[in-house]
Design a protein around this motif. Structure first.
Motif, PDB file in Angstrom:
ATOM      1  N   UNK A  17       0.801  -1.216   0.000  1.00 16.49           N
ATOM      2  CA  UNK A  17       0.000   0.000   0.000  1.00 16.49           C
ATOM      3  C   UNK A  17       0.841   1.277   0.000  1.00 16.49           C
ATOM      4  N   UNK A  18       1.986   1.248   0.705  1.00 19.46           N
ATOM      5  CA  UNK A  18       2.848   2.430   0.789  1.00 19.46           C
ATOM      6  C   UNK A  18       4.301   1.998   0.923  1.00 19.46           C
ATOM      7  N   UNK A  19       5.189   2.868   0.449  1.00 14.73           N
ATOM      8  CA  UNK A  19       6.626   2.650   0.620  1.00 14.73           C
ATOM      9  C   UNK A  19       7.274   3.952   1.064  1.00 14.73           C
ATOM     10  N   UNK A  20       8.116   3.864   2.099  1.00 15.64           N
ATOM     11  CA  UNK A  20       8.859   5.025   2.594  1.00 15.64           C
ATOM     12  C   UNK A  20      10.315   4.895   2.159  1.00 15.64           C
ATOM     13  N   UNK A  21      10.838   5.943   1.524  1.00 11.43           N
ATOM     14  CA  UNK A  21      12.230   5.930   1.072  1.00 11.43           C
ATOM     15  C   UNK A  21      13.062   6.843   1.959  1.00 11.43           C
ATOM     16  N   UNK A  22      14.363   6.597   1.987  1.00 13.63           N
ATOM     17  CA  UNK A  22      15.200   7.419   2.842  1.00 13.63           C
ATOM     18  C   UNK A  22      16.678   7.249   2.597  1.00 13.63           C
TER      19      UNK A  22
END
Length: 332
Positions: A17-22
């Protein structure tokens, strides 16, 4: 130039549903990168993750000793606290010892983040004070240094001697000139640096020795020990900083910052860690820092504090498990 990489995925059933990049960097005491993800040279505002750097002038100037500050007060000086009585009572006493009061703070009033304290205040018909502000410990440290220097009352002014001392310490331990600053939520300047610079600073703290000849190094070691000794003062009940430090038995100091920054100081390994999630999501920064700490062997993967944040189930209002927040494939 490298780009931010996927660090944390949020799944709902079989759907991503979601992906967090960093970006993240692990740095050694020499300032060299041990491992990096994303862009180590990405410029960020570290926000509250650098409160221990902002406290360096307080200790190395001799102000902390001159006013008899305890390790508990130094931990509170590095805190983003909950505004619980354990925090506000100490701030109130600290200010009184300086001959000052709530009105001398420049952080602004904030409702307690601690639910019990907030509800008690509402029931009593009270209102928030500046002592409830999560940064009031840091500002008490600023006021202590201000009094020690005999400087003016507007200690959050970027041109004030306190903030000039903070900038000097910040640029020294990050190993680079700051490209500028933004004004933080508590009104103090917050200096920018790279993810590598922030990790380099944390490695300086990790390798610091209280018996060193250099005053800045002694100050860094003392602040690290204070944070690790009093994790409940650095954040509060249920908070990631407190729970993760407790899980690691006081061997590692960690600190979050707004907009999904997280740092870790590992004295035994002499390593510093800096992490930034690009979209500012706290759920992602907590998952990602836990994953790095597990990878470095200082955090047990099955500890409740770890499981609460890394590969943590998502439940709906009926208690039904609907998904999971987990470490992205290929990260840590």
């Amino acid at each position: 130039m490298s780009h931010a990489i996927p660090m944390v995925d949020v799944w709902r059933g079989p759907f991503l549903e979601s992906t967090h990049v960093g970006h993240a960097v692990v740095c050694d005491a020499s300032g060299h990168i041990v491992q990096a993800w994303g862009d180590a040279d990405a410029v960020i505002l570290p926000r509250s993750s650098t409160k221990m750097i902002q406290a360096l002038p307080l200790v190395e100037s001799g102000a902390a000793d001159a006013f008899g500050l305890t390790d508990a007060q130094l931990a509170l000086g590095c805190a983003s606290h909950e505004g619980a009585p354990i925090h506000t009572d100490m701030v109130s006493k600290w200010l009184a010892e300086l001959g000052l009061s709530d009105s001398d703070l420049r952080c602004g009033a904030e409702a307690p983040r601690d639910r019990k304290a907030k509800h008690a205040m509402i029931r009593a018909g009270g209102s928030p004070s500046q002592m409830h502000n999560n940064c009031s410990g840091k500002h008490s440290g600023f006021l202590t240094l201000t009094k020690h220097l005999g400087a003016g009352t507007e200690y959050v002014d970027p041109a004030h001697p306190v903030q000039l001392a903070v900038k000097d310490a910040f640029e020294d331990v990050t190993g680079m000139d700051s490209p500028g600053f933004g004004i933080d939520g508590c009104s103090a300047p917050n200096f920018g640096t790279t993810v590598h610079g922030l990790a380099r600073a944390m490695a300086f703290f990790a390798a610091a020795n209280e018996g060193a000849a250099d005053g800045r190094e002694r100050a860094a070691a003392k602040l690290t020990r204070a944070m690790a000794t009093y994790p409940e003062l650095v954040a509060g009940q249920g908070r990631a900083c407190t729970e993760l430090m407790n899980a690691m038995g006081g061997n590692v100091a960690v600190k979050t910052g707004a907009e999904a920054v997280f740092i870790a100081i590992l004295p035994e390994q002499k390593l510093g860690v800096a992490l930034k999630i690009v979209d500012g999501a706290t759920r992602a920064s907590e998952c990602a820092i836990a994953a790095i700490l597990v990878k470095l062997g200082v955090l047990e993967p099955k500890h409740p504090a770890t499981l609460k944040r890394m590969n943590a189930p998502i439940k709906n209002w009926r208690g039904i498990e609907t998904g999971i927040i987990r470490v992205a494939d290929g990260f840590a």
